[in-house]
Motif scaffolding. Sequence first.
Motif, PDB file in Angstrom:
ATOM      1  N   LEU A 158      59.823  -5.790 150.896  1.00 39.15           N
ATOM      2  CA  LEU A 158      59.387  -6.674 149.720  1.00 39.15           C
ATOM      3  C   LEU A 158      60.380  -7.503 149.224  1.00 39.15           C
ATOM      4  N   ASN A 159      61.629  -7.324 149.520  1.00 43.49           N
ATOM      5  CA  ASN A 159      62.947  -8.029 149.041  1.00 43.49           C
ATOM      6  C   ASN A 159      63.639  -8.730 149.994  1.00 43.49           C
ATOM      7  N   GLY A 160      63.382  -9.967 150.018  1.00 42.57           N
ATOM      8  CA  GLY A 160      64.255 -10.839 151.165  1.00 42.57           C
ATOM      9  C   GLY A 160      65.668 -10.773 151.250  1.00 42.57           C
ATOM     10  N   THR A 161      66.090 -10.685 149.788  1.00 39.41           N
ATOM     11  CA  THR A 161      67.528 -10.464 149.814  1.00 39.41           C
ATOM     12  C   THR A 161      67.989  -9.425 150.570  1.00 39.41           C
ATOM     13  N   TYR A 187      67.829 -17.012 148.267  1.00 41.69           N
ATOM     14  CA  TYR A 187      67.002 -15.949 148.248  1.00 41.69           C
ATOM     15  C   TYR A 187      67.348 -15.027 147.008  1.00 41.69           C
ATOM     16  N   GLU A 189      68.076 -13.342 143.357  1.00 42.84           N
ATOM     17  CA  GLU A 189      67.737 -13.695 141.788  1.00 42.84           C
ATOM     18  C   GLU A 189      68.984 -14.051 141.009  1.00 42.84           C
ATOM     19  N   ASP A 195      67.584  -7.422 143.082  1.00 46.05           N
ATOM     20  CA  ASP A 195      67.435  -7.204 144.264  1.00 46.05           C
ATOM     21  C   ASP A 195      68.020  -6.111 145.056  1.00 46.05           C
ATOM     22  N   ASP A 200      63.479  -5.632 141.986  1.00 48.45           N
ATOM     23  CA  ASP A 200      62.549  -6.770 142.458  1.00 48.45           C
ATOM     24  C   ASP A 200      61.317  -6.238 143.427  1.00 48.45           C
ATOM     25  N   LYS A 204      57.324  -6.131 142.711  1.00 45.77           N
ATOM     26  CA  LYS A 204      56.102  -6.561 143.661  1.00 45.77           C
ATOM     27  C   LYS A 204      55.118  -5.400 144.203  1.00 45.77           C
ATOM     28  N   GLY A 298      59.496 -14.315 152.789  1.00 39.58           N
ATOM     29  CA  GLY A 298      59.137 -13.807 151.283  1.00 39.58           C
ATOM     30  C   GLY A 298      59.926 -14.374 150.533  1.00 39.58           C
TER      31      GLY A 298
HETATM   32  N1  HSE Z   1      64.925 -12.286 145.185  1.00 41.48           N
HETATM   33  C1  HSE Z   1      63.807 -12.361 145.758  1.00 41.48           C
HETATM   34  C2  HSE Z   1      63.933 -11.752 146.999  1.00 41.48           C
HETATM   35  C3  HSE Z   1      63.242 -13.711 145.680  1.00 41.48           C
HETATM   36  O1  HSE Z   1      65.116 -11.796 147.436  1.00 41.48           O
HETATM   37  O2  HSE Z   1      62.797 -11.452 147.816  1.00 41.48           O
HETATM   38  C4  HSE Z   1      61.598 -13.674 146.073  1.00 41.48           C
HETATM   39  O3  HSE Z   1      61.064 -12.987 145.192  1.00 41.48           O
END
Ligand code: HSE
Length: 325
Positions: A158-161, A187, A189, A195, A200, A204, A298
């Motif tokens: 659920l965290n792209g980073t 990507y 925060e 992240d 984060d 979610k 994401g």
């Molecule tokens: N910082 C968040 C991530 C951005 O890396 O997923 C998207 O919610």
Amino acid sequence: MSRQRSLGIGLLGLGTVGSAVARTFAERSRHLDLAAGRPLRLVAAAVRDVSRPREAGDVPITQDPFAILDDPSVDIVVEVIGGVAPAHDLHLAAFERGKHVVTANKELIAKEWDVLHQAARLSKRQLRFEASVAAAVPVIAGARTLGASHPRAVRGLLNGTSTFICSRMESGATFDDALLEAQRAGYAEADPTSDIDGLDAAYKLVILVRVLGRPAHPDDVQRTSLRGTTLASFQAAVARGRTIRSLAIAELDGGRVRARVGPEEVAAASLEGGASGPTNVVTFETDLAGTLTFRGPGAGGPATASAILGDVIAIARGGASMTGA
Ligand code: HSE
């Protein structure tokens, strides 16, 4: 196109996501109008620092969010400031003034679910937040279709980073270099601790659990930071046909919700193990619907703008109330 009156949209925030929303309005206004079945007009954007250069089309800018909230031509407030303050009060002020609210603000929705949904219900306006989880991937809409099923678990990336960092480290990049790359790509925060330490993803995960109708709060999600994961652990996992990803998991069987976020080994050949860059993967395990997996971008401005504008279009088309409570 029908002759319905145009809908005014006011943006609160013009960072990576807000600018992507404004640019999309500037670049494909006619397409958006056709999708919405009526003209959509981006009225103005409120920003903290008016002097900061940004690529956001030609949207008029104000420093005063209430110039947008009090503007009778604004029907939908899009909040992309992030965080709880001042966004919380701005959401309530928007509902008090009879506006719909669309947001990507996962922290606020996760922490203040009940208050915001009650405000939306009282004002008979919609609160939509598809962009808050997995950006362009329609997981909120997906979760809402599962009402007849008993959900057993939600799991995924659920965290792209974090996924970006893991996929780079697996190929030998250092943690710091990979994080810098994620920040440059937009990507991460503003404070990437959120992240890396799993907050984060916890926000979610909580939102998904709430959409599935079960209680959850970010404070109850057990978190392990990605920061302690070394290149050597990646190499050892890869040598065994496995790799490491920061997983978010909520087990919903029985009375209690057990939720955790943190690095775990996964098979390299799995959907999660193969995910790179800002890809999110979300799997719902249910009784009636079986196992459903969603996968896609994401994080990032355009992917998040896609979800925000999808919500705006749904409101314009007069979709059923989606306050979700
Ligand atoms: N910082 C968040 C991530 C951005 O890396 O997923 C998207 O919610």
